[in-house]
Design an enzyme around this catalytic site. Structure first.
Site, PDB file in Angstrom:
ATOM      1  N   TYR A 148      -2.405   4.330  -7.857  1.00 18.37           N
ATOM      2  CA  TYR A 148      -3.654   5.040  -8.135  1.00 18.37           C
ATOM      3  C   TYR A 148      -4.312   4.447  -9.364  1.00 18.37           C
ATOM      4  O   TYR A 148      -3.681   3.715 -10.134  1.00 18.37           O
ATOM      5  CB  TYR A 148      -3.431   6.549  -8.284  1.00 18.37           C
ATOM      6  CG  TYR A 148      -2.392   6.993  -9.285  1.00 18.37           C
ATOM      7  CD1 TYR A 148      -1.111   7.325  -8.864  1.00 18.37           C
ATOM      8  CD2 TYR A 148      -2.684   7.103 -10.640  1.00 18.37           C
ATOM      9  CE1 TYR A 148      -0.148   7.748  -9.765  1.00 18.37           C
ATOM     10  CE2 TYR A 148      -1.733   7.538 -11.552  1.00 18.37           C
ATOM     11  CZ  TYR A 148      -0.462   7.853 -11.109  1.00 18.37           C
ATOM     12  OH  TYR A 148       0.488   8.273 -12.005  1.00 18.37           O
TER      13      TYR A 148
ATOM     14  N   GLU B 272      10.503  12.848 -34.306  1.00 16.37           N
ATOM     15  CA  GLU B 272      10.528  11.874 -33.212  1.00 16.37           C
ATOM     16  C   GLU B 272      11.336  10.650 -33.650  1.00 16.37           C
ATOM     17  O   GLU B 272      11.148  10.153 -34.761  1.00 16.37           O
ATOM     18  CB  GLU B 272       9.083  11.488 -32.848  1.00 16.37           C
ATOM     19  CG  GLU B 272       8.908  10.223 -32.043  1.00 16.37           C
ATOM     20  CD  GLU B 272       9.597  10.239 -30.678  1.00 16.37           C
ATOM     21  OE1 GLU B 272       9.579  11.279 -29.996  1.00 16.37           O
ATOM     22  OE2 GLU B 272      10.181   9.190 -30.315  1.00 16.37           O
TER      23      GLU B 272
ATOM     24  N   ASP C  98      12.096  17.549 -19.884  1.00 14.66           N
ATOM     25  CA  ASP C  98      13.217  16.836 -19.265  1.00 14.66           C
ATOM     26  C   ASP C  98      14.554  17.185 -19.917  1.00 14.66           C
ATOM     27  O   ASP C  98      15.602  17.081 -19.271  1.00 14.66           O
ATOM     28  CB  ASP C  98      13.005  15.321 -19.369  1.00 14.66           C
ATOM     29  CG  ASP C  98      12.118  14.774 -18.257  1.00 14.66           C
ATOM     30  OD1 ASP C  98      11.573  15.575 -17.477  1.00 14.66           O
ATOM     31  OD2 ASP C  98      11.968  13.538 -18.179  1.00 14.66           O
TER      32      ASP C  98
HETATM   33  C1  LIG Z   1       8.330   6.595 -12.788  1.00 17.46           C
HETATM   34  C2  LIG Z   1       8.058   7.981 -13.181  1.00 17.46           C
HETATM   35  C3  LIG Z   1       6.874   8.527 -12.779  1.00 17.46           C
HETATM   36  C4  LIG Z   1       6.581   9.828 -13.137  1.00 17.46           C
HETATM   37  N1  LIG Z   1       5.417  10.343 -12.722  1.00 17.46           N
HETATM   38  C5  LIG Z   1       5.135  11.604 -13.043  1.00 17.46           C
HETATM   39  C6  LIG Z   1       3.920  12.185 -12.627  1.00 17.46           C
HETATM   40  O1  LIG Z   1       3.083  11.547 -11.973  1.00 17.46           O
HETATM   41  N2  LIG Z   1       3.679  13.479 -12.968  1.00 17.46           N
HETATM   42  C7  LIG Z   1       4.581  14.200 -13.700  1.00 17.46           C
HETATM   43  O2  LIG Z   1       4.323  15.379 -13.967  1.00 17.46           O
HETATM   44  N3  LIG Z   1       5.744  13.659 -14.128  1.00 17.46           N
HETATM   45  C8  LIG Z   1       6.033  12.390 -13.821  1.00 17.46           C
HETATM   46  N4  LIG Z   1       7.194  11.848 -14.248  1.00 17.46           N
HETATM   47  C9  LIG Z   1       8.116  12.632 -15.081  1.00 17.46           C
HETATM   48  C10 LIG Z   1       7.684  12.634 -16.534  1.00 17.46           C
HETATM   49  O3  LIG Z   1       7.489  11.333 -16.990  1.00 17.46           O
HETATM   50  C11 LIG Z   1       8.719  13.316 -17.422  1.00 17.46           C
HETATM   51  O4  LIG Z   1       9.157  14.482 -16.792  1.00 17.46           O
HETATM   52  C12 LIG Z   1       8.090  13.664 -18.772  1.00 17.46           C
HETATM   53  O5  LIG Z   1       7.822  12.493 -19.495  1.00 17.46           O
HETATM   54  C13 LIG Z   1       9.008  14.569 -19.583  1.00 17.46           C
HETATM   55  O6  LIG Z   1       8.453  14.771 -20.856  1.00 17.46           O
HETATM   56  P1  LIG Z   1       9.380  15.172 -22.070  1.00 17.46           P
HETATM   57  O7  LIG Z   1       8.472  15.279 -23.241  1.00 17.46           O
HETATM   58  O8  LIG Z   1      10.229  16.320 -21.696  1.00 17.46           O
HETATM   59  O9  LIG Z   1      10.371  13.946 -22.256  1.00 17.46           O
HETATM   60  P2  LIG Z   1      10.054  12.455 -22.694  1.00 17.46           P
HETATM   61  O10 LIG Z   1       8.738  12.020 -22.188  1.00 17.46           O
HETATM   62  O11 LIG Z   1      11.246  11.656 -22.321  1.00 17.46           O
HETATM   63  O12 LIG Z   1       9.955  12.532 -24.280  1.00 17.46           O
HETATM   64  C14 LIG Z   1      11.100  12.705 -25.079  1.00 17.46           C
HETATM   65  C15 LIG Z   1      10.780  12.271 -26.506  1.00 17.46           C
HETATM   66  O13 LIG Z   1      11.907  12.547 -27.328  1.00 17.46           O
HETATM   67  C16 LIG Z   1      12.213  11.422 -28.117  1.00 17.46           C
HETATM   68  N5  LIG Z   1      13.655  11.460 -28.402  1.00 17.46           N
HETATM   69  C17 LIG Z   1      14.675  11.210 -27.544  1.00 17.46           C
HETATM   70  N6  LIG Z   1      15.851  11.364 -28.161  1.00 17.46           N
HETATM   71  C18 LIG Z   1      15.581  11.728 -29.437  1.00 17.46           C
HETATM   72  C19 LIG Z   1      16.391  12.037 -30.567  1.00 17.46           C
HETATM   73  N7  LIG Z   1      17.732  12.021 -30.499  1.00 17.46           N
HETATM   74  N8  LIG Z   1      15.784  12.362 -31.728  1.00 17.46           N
HETATM   75  C20 LIG Z   1      14.427  12.400 -31.818  1.00 17.46           C
HETATM   76  N9  LIG Z   1      13.606  12.107 -30.773  1.00 17.46           N
HETATM   77  C21 LIG Z   1      14.183  11.787 -29.594  1.00 17.46           C
HETATM   78  C22 LIG Z   1      11.787  10.245 -27.263  1.00 17.46           C
HETATM   79  O14 LIG Z   1      11.566   9.076 -28.038  1.00 17.46           O
HETATM   80  C23 LIG Z   1      10.510  10.780 -26.632  1.00 17.46           C
HETATM   81  O15 LIG Z   1       9.383  10.573 -27.450  1.00 17.46           O
HETATM   82  C24 LIG Z   1       7.503  10.559 -13.910  1.00 17.46           C
HETATM   83  C25 LIG Z   1       8.692   9.978 -14.332  1.00 17.46           C
HETATM   84  C26 LIG Z   1       8.982   8.707 -13.966  1.00 17.46           C
HETATM   85  C27 LIG Z   1      10.282   8.101 -14.414  1.00 17.46           C
END
Ligand SMILES: Cc1cc2nc3c(=O)[nH]c(=O)nc-3n(C[C@H](O)[C@H](O)[C@H](O)COP(=O)(O)OP(=O)(O)OC[C@H]3O[C@@H](n4cnc5c(N)ncnc54)[C@H](O)[C@@H]3O)c2cc1C
Length: 389
Positions: A216, A33, A296
């Site tokens: 909420y 991370e 994502d």
């Molecule tokens: C306003 C908002 C509201 C939302 N509400 C909802 C909801 O109610 N329900 C829902 O299901 N989804 C919701 N989402 C979507 C959800 O937040 C994301 O889809 C989710 O966080 C994706 O998780 P992830 O682990 O794929 O990515 P992320 O949460 O972005 O995690 C990525 C991780 O990788 C790390 N990282 C990045 N680049 C590097 C690198 N080069 N090297 C090492 N580490 C790195 C980051 O620091 C982070 O810890 C919402 C999004 C937004 C913007």
């Protein structure tokens, strides 16, 4: 297969869910991370029944309910009058219909529960301060370099590094990113700054013309999470923690009802953030050699169906099941992608469709029959523990 060393880049909700699911399936996993310490932004998160199945399986029901609550009831209200337009029954009905409830949580609480569960299995699994920079793949494995000068070797790489994924770029090259025209503000407001009689029911979206204000309760009802969506012609800053001035939100939503005004007026200083929503095209393929993408990084989506984190959670459980079901890693990655890409691409597209629907609606003529959400698309009926992989 169980001898494989799996590397996960990114310890967000997707990366930690995948790590925990793989650990529980018997794999050795190391997570890298970029942040110096583990954590999540202060914001709420909706976990619909399709994601809840996975969390129950990984954490256990009690641990899930320690960090998330089921809203007893919800509603779509008219933005100006505050009148209820549609009741959205969330309580026990979801559990009865889908076998798992609809949950709302503080992101940091769910993230903390996942991190604790990962560390309980392997205290040294998570490495912080490691920003992924370079990837080399060879016949016998993957080799990663981090910006702090360290590196890691493994058999497989799962890129879970979010919407601006460096792993995705390393696999598939740079890509076009476009501003969607939607912007949002979010904030967390202590309930003790608000009149409880006003904040009813638990979960509400105020439908306006070209704007929506959703709120909420999280943390056992002690905090109110809000997200306020509007439109702009241009936006340059990507990233969703840009500090914002709540007076800008008050101006933008000045014609919304007293409940919205009360929430905005009670927002503590420094607790309001803004962001622009950017778009990427669905990838035709996620996996390249020994590396694939999850959450994502694989399928960034706009938040208009509240499914981004839920899709990442589903991905993690399905990936672990594919690893168990397959005879070798190429088959495992192929099964994972085959099980997940079509569904997540559909949700990416439908999130856009829902945005257009939300912004073009007429709140004066909004009824239950015109209401569409992730449930009416059938998304809640999916169970990542039982779908074919
Ligand atoms: C306003 C908002 C509201 C939302 N509400 C909802 C909801 O109610 N329900 C829902 O299901 N989804 C919701 N989402 C979507 C959800 O937040 C994301 O889809 C989710 O966080 C994706 O998780 P992830 O682990 O794929 O990515 P992320 O949460 O972005 O995690 C990525 C991780 O990788 C790390 N990282 C990045 N680049 C590097 C690198 N080069 N090297 C090492 N580490 C790195 C980051 O620091 C982070 O810890 C919402 C999004 C937004 C913007």
């Amino acid at each position: 297969m169980k001898d494989l060393d799996v590397i996960v880049v990114g310890a967000g909700i997707g990366g930690l869910t995948a790590t925990l699911a793989l650990q529980q399936a018997g794999f050795r996993v190391s997570v890298y991370e970029q942040s110096a310490s583990l954590g999540e932004v202060g914001a709420g998160l909706t976990i619909t029944p399709n994601g809840c199945h996975a969390l129950y399986h990984l954490l256990g029901e009690d641990a899930v309910h320690a960090v998330a609550r089921t809203p007893a009831a919800g509603a779509i209200k008219h933005y100006r009058t505050g009148e209820t337009l549609v009741e959205t029954n969330r309580g026990n009905r979801m559990r009865e219909q889908y076998g798992a409830p609809y949950l709302q949580a503080h992101r940091a609480d769910l993230h903390g529960a996942l991190a604790n569960a990962v560390r309980a299995i392997d205290p040294s699994a998570i490495h912080t301060g490691c920003h992924f920079g370079e990837l080399q793949q060879g016949a016998d494995g993957v080799e990663l370099r981090f910006d702090n000068g360290t590196g890691a070797r493994g058999d497989l790489l799962i890129g879970c590094d979010g919407v601006r994924s460096a792993v995705r770029r390393a696999l598939w090259g740079p890509e076009e990113v476009s501003f969607t025209g939607y912007i949002a503000w979010r904030g967390l407001v202590p309930m003790d700054r608000l009149d409880p009689a006003l904040i009813e029911p638990d979960s509400v979206a105020f439908a306006g013309t070209a704007r929506t204000f959703a709120r909420y309760k999280v943390r056992s009802g002690r905090l109110v999470n809000f997200a306020a969506f509007s439109r702009r012609d241009e936006w340059t800053e990507e990233g969703w923690s840009v500090p914002a001035d709540v007076t800008d939100v008050q101006r933008e939503f000045a014609d919304f009802c007293p409940e919205v005004q009360a929430i905005l007026a009670a927002t503590p200083a420094g607790q309001c953030f803004k962001w622009g929503l950017f778009d990427r095209q669905p990838l035709p393929q996620w996996t390249r050699g020994r590396a694939t993408l999850l959450g994502d990084a694989a399928h960034p989506m706009t938040p208009f169906l509240a499914q981004g984190a839920v899709m990442a959670i589903e991905d993690g459980v399905v990936l672990a099941r594919a690893m168990v079901a397959a005879d070798d890693w190429p088959e495992a990655l192929a099964r994972y992608e085959a099980a997940r890409r079509e569904r997540t691409t559909m949700v990416m597209r439908e999130s856009h469709v829902n945005a257009r629907r939300m912004y073009n609606r007429d709140p004066d003529h909004y009824t239950g029959s015109s209401h569409r959400n992730a449930e009416s698309l059938g998304l809640y009926a999916y169970n990542p523990l039982t779908v074919p992989v």
